[in-house]
Motif scaffolding. Structure first.
Motif, PDB file in Angstrom:
ATOM      1  N   ASN A 494       0.822  -1.206   0.000  1.00 51.04           N
ATOM      2  CA  ASN A 494       0.000   0.000   0.000  1.00 51.04           C
ATOM      3  C   ASN A 494       0.862   1.265   0.000  1.00 51.04           C
ATOM      4  N   ASP A 495       0.415   2.266  -0.750  1.00 53.99           N
ATOM      5  CA  ASP A 495       1.107   3.553  -0.740  1.00 53.99           C
ATOM      6  C   ASP A 495       0.136   4.706  -0.542  1.00 53.99           C
ATOM      7  N   GLY A 496      -1.110   4.374  -0.273  1.00 49.83           N
ATOM      8  CA  GLY A 496      -2.078   5.428   0.059  1.00 49.83           C
ATOM      9  C   GLY A 496      -2.648   6.154  -1.138  1.00 49.83           C
ATOM     10  N   ILE A 497      -2.231   5.765  -2.335  1.00 50.28           N
ATOM     11  CA  ILE A 497      -2.689   6.503  -3.526  1.00 50.28           C
ATOM     12  C   ILE A 497      -3.056   5.530  -4.651  1.00 50.28           C
ATOM     13  N   LEU A 498      -3.723   6.073  -5.641  1.00 47.95           N
ATOM     14  CA  LEU A 498      -3.945   5.354  -6.897  1.00 47.95           C
ATOM     15  C   LEU A 498      -2.765   5.640  -7.813  1.00 47.95           C
ATOM     16  N   ARG A 505      -5.187   0.435 -11.227  1.00 49.18           N
ATOM     17  CA  ARG A 505      -4.614   1.685 -10.701  1.00 49.18           C
ATOM     18  C   ARG A 505      -4.071   1.530  -9.284  1.00 49.18           C
ATOM     19  N   GLY A 506      -3.600   0.333  -8.992  1.00 58.75           N
ATOM     20  CA  GLY A 506      -2.907   0.128  -7.725  1.00 58.75           C
ATOM     21  C   GLY A 506      -3.748   0.446  -6.504  1.00 58.75           C
ATOM     22  N   ILE A 507      -4.988   0.036  -6.542  1.00 62.98           N
ATOM     23  CA  ILE A 507      -5.850   0.258  -5.368  1.00 62.98           C
ATOM     24  C   ILE A 507      -5.221  -0.399  -4.143  1.00 62.98           C
ATOM     25  N   ASP A 508      -5.175   0.337  -3.025  1.00 67.77           N
ATOM     26  CA  ASP A 508      -4.646  -0.241  -1.786  1.00 67.77           C
ATOM     27  C   ASP A 508      -5.635  -1.250  -1.217  1.00 67.77           C
ATOM     28  N   TYR A 509      -5.097  -2.239  -0.553  1.00 67.94           N
ATOM     29  CA  TYR A 509      -5.936  -3.249   0.119  1.00 67.94           C
ATOM     30  C   TYR A 509      -6.244  -2.768   1.541  1.00 67.94           C
TER      31      TYR A 509
END
Ligand SMILES: [Ca+2]
Ligand SMILES: [Ca+2]
Ligand SMILES: [Ca+2]
Length: 676
Positions: A494-498, A505-509
């Protein structure tokens, strides 16, 4: 006449002379040669018949332009004639002739057609017509003819040529060695029945017809350009035929409508297809056929519409079992068994296709291949032991549901090259060597839901260079990679962003910080969606949907000391708050969550898609806890409060351990609690 007797043959020969250039007969006459008379026409006509009820039998006729001609001679019967060496027709009937019957005649070495007939009501039976410079039988304008049990062979052109005729039956005939088609029917003809016949070794097609209302049954059609070529031919049935060894396709359907092909065996098309339907044909049924070992594909539907392909066995083709091209549409393909082909079913620029209840296996490439195909339904098929189970490229509006896709050497389902608007629902996708489901190269706007995705060699659902893919309520387990993996491969921390460079779009879990099992099928759950350790949520994921799963990591799911899924059983879902945080109690129905089991979760954002599985956390009951009711209550001096204290153990047993449950804050006692 000059009768001559040949002791060697026991036959008499009568030779026409210039004094008698043909024989005229009165009505109701029978000429019976008794099998011993030969009439040599000496290049004159022999019988030119204008009378009625003439029977000619047991004669040999030769050396004549037309040995027997009917000119408005009705009710003629020809029986057991041997006719040969004519410079024109063997037997002729003009347009005014009716009711001619020909039995047991042998006609050979003919200068034109063996039989040339323009009248009506013809029967040809048990005859043999061969070696003409043109063809076997020519019918023009004939209404009603039956050609039965007759052998027609070795002609320079057609075996039988039908022009502007109706109600014609060809039954039990054998037609072969032709310089053109076996049977050729023009576009003005109708009601043609060809049954129980063999046609072979035709330079053109065994049967070519442009006629209407045709019925071809129980025929063997081999060694020609094609077995049957329908061209602008409507309302035809082809059934129980065997067709093989053709240089083009075994059956060609061009620009034809309402065609049934049923119960046929079709093989060895040497350069094309078993069945080729093209040029705007429509209302085609291909059913219960065995189609195999054709040079390209089993069935090709090109630029045609409204086609049903069902209950066939289609196998051993280097390209496709069934090929749909040229904007073909409204095609149903069901209950077929298709194996040992390049692709089982290939749609290449086609739309409105449904494929269901097919069994497709042992294919070199794809069980079902979709390229620039739209409005596709693929459901309840078994697709196994090939390369990719279902593969779509540049296709959209695709529904892949309720299929069992297993044991393929690459992927179960692969949508790529900007395939959009798809549903992959309620399939069982297992034991494929690579991934279960792959969405790649800009393929998006889809749902992968309710599937059982087990024991695939790679990732369960892999999203690469694609987004807005909702992955919901699937059952994962035993996949070699992550249950859900968004590109890049492996856990996207997770990085807190899209991030547009990542799948979905790299949705955080979700980071679940606490999950507690409570009485009454209730779980208490707390956590957030943001960089791990942040402790607070990211508004980038505000109001996201969170799906909870029982998790069981197999191989490939653990890294950095944590395990991420796979989610083996969907529990429930809820929404995060606007800050991407959650802290709530949920009543769970339909799923038992054992104490100590692992929980994982995904995040889904509308329009973006679904995350990978978050880190697993153990769900524990509260051991031997005490609950006070009410938990919070504001009271004032002089008021009193009743409360209850309950003790619980690990097993859900409870005891009321309230002792002094009625207290008052007494000002006179310095504001302390006193017992009433
Ligand atoms: Ca795994
Ligand atoms: Ca990843
Ligand atoms: Ca992210």
């Amino acid at each position: 006449m000059d009768p001559g007797y040949d002791p060697a043959t026991g036959k008499w020969t009568i030779t026409l002379t210039g004094d008698l250039t043909w024989i005229s007969l009165e009505s109701n006459t029978t000429v019976d040669g008794g099998g011993v008379i030969i009439i040599d026409g000496s290049n004159f006509y022999i019988f030119s018949i204008t009378a009625e009820n003439i029977t000619i039998k047991n004669l040999e006729l030769k050396n004549s332009p037309i040995p027997v001609g009917f000119y408005d001679g009705d009710n003629g019967t020809l029986e057991n004639l041997l006719i040969h060496d004519t410079s024109n027709y063997g037997i002729y009937g003009d347009g005014n002739t009716e009711d001619l019957e020909i039995y047991g005649c042998i006609i050979h070495s003919i200068g034109s057609w063996g039989i040339d007939y323009w009248g009506s009501d013809l029967i040809v039976e048990d005859s043999n017509i061969s070696f003409s410079s043109v063809g076997g039988i020519y019918l023009q304008n004939t209404v009603k003819a039956e050609i039965r049990d007759t052998v027609i062979h070795n002609h320079n052109l057609q075996g039988i040529d039908l022009n502007n005729v109706a109600h014609i039956s060809i039954v039990g005939c054998r037609i072969y060695q032709l310089g053109s088609a076996g049977i050729d029917v023009d576009s003005s003809s109708q009601d043609i029945r060809i049954m129980g016949s063999e046609v072979y070794h035709a330079t053109s097609h065994c049967i070519i017809m442009s006629s209407q209302n045709n019925f071809i049954d129980d025929c063997t059609l081999t060694f020609a350009t094609s077995g049957i070529h329908l061209l602008n031919s409507n309302n035809s049935t082809i059934q129980a035929c065997v067709l093989y060894n053709h240089s083009d396709s075994c059956i060609l359907v061009d620009a034809s409508t309402d065609i049934n092909i049923e119960g046929c065996e079709i093989y060895y098309a040497e350069s094309n297809y078993g069945i080729h339907v093209t040029l705007g044909s429509s209302q085609i049924l291909i059913r219960d056929c065995s189609i195999h070992h054709n040079n390209i594909s089993g069935i090709s539907i090109d630029a045609s519409t409204n086609v049903n392909i069902s209950d066939n066995r289609i196998y051993s083709h280097p390209f496709d079992g069934v090929s749909l091209v040229g904007n073909s549409n409204s095609i149903s393909i069901y209950r077929n068994i298709i194996y040992d082909c390049g692709n089982g079913i290939a749609c290449n620029v086609a739309h409105d296709i449904s494929a269901w209840d097919n069994e497709i296996y042992l294919f070199t490439w794809n069980g079902i291949s979709l390229i620039q195909a739209n409005s596709i339904e693929v459901f309840s098929n078994k697709i196994y032991h090939g390369l990719d189970g279902v593969a779509a490229r540049q296709s959209n509006s695709i529904n892949i549901s309720l299929n069992h896709i297993y044991g393929n050497m690459k992927r179960g389902v692969c949508l790529s090259q900007s395939s959009t608007n798809f549903l992959v629902m309620n399939n069982t996708i297992e034991d494929n060597s690579w991934c279960g489901v792959v969405l790649e190269d800009g393929s998006g706007d889809g749902v992968v839901g309710g599937n059982t995705i087990l024991n695939n060699g790679g990732i369960g659902v892999n999203v690469t260079s694609s987004s807005n893919i909702t992955i919901t309520q699937n059952l994962f387990g035993g996949n070699g990679g992550l249950g859900i993996d968004l590109s890049p491969q492996g856990v996207n921390l997770n990085d807190g962003i899209l991030d547009v460079t990542q799948g979905n779009r790299g949705i955080d879990y979700p980071i679940i910080t606490n999950v507690t099992l409570m009485p009454g099928n209730t779980i208490h759950i707390e956590g957030y969606i943001n960089t791990e350790g942040a402790g607070v949520g990211s508004p980038a994921f505000g109001n996201a949907k969170i799906e909870l799963y029982l998790a069981n990591p197999g191989s490939g799911d653990c890294s950095g000391g944590k395990c991420y899924g796979e989610g083996v059983s969907y529990i429930t879902s809820f929404n995060a708050d606007a800050n991407g945080e959650f802290n709530l109690n949920i009543v769970v129905t339909g799923v038992t969550i054992p104490n100590g089991s692992y929980i994982s979760a995904t995040v889904t954002l509308n329009g973006i898609g679904t995350s990978e599985f978050g880190p697993n956390i153990r769900a524990m009951t509260i051991a031997s806890r005490i609950e006070i009711t009410p938990e919070n209550e504001t009271i004032f001096s002089g008021e009193y409060i009743s409360y209850q204290v309950t003790a619980y153990d690990d097993f859900g047993n409870s005891w009321d351990i309230t002792q002094k449950s009625n207290l008052t804050i007494d000002p006179s006692a310095g504001g302390r609690w006193v017992s009433n």
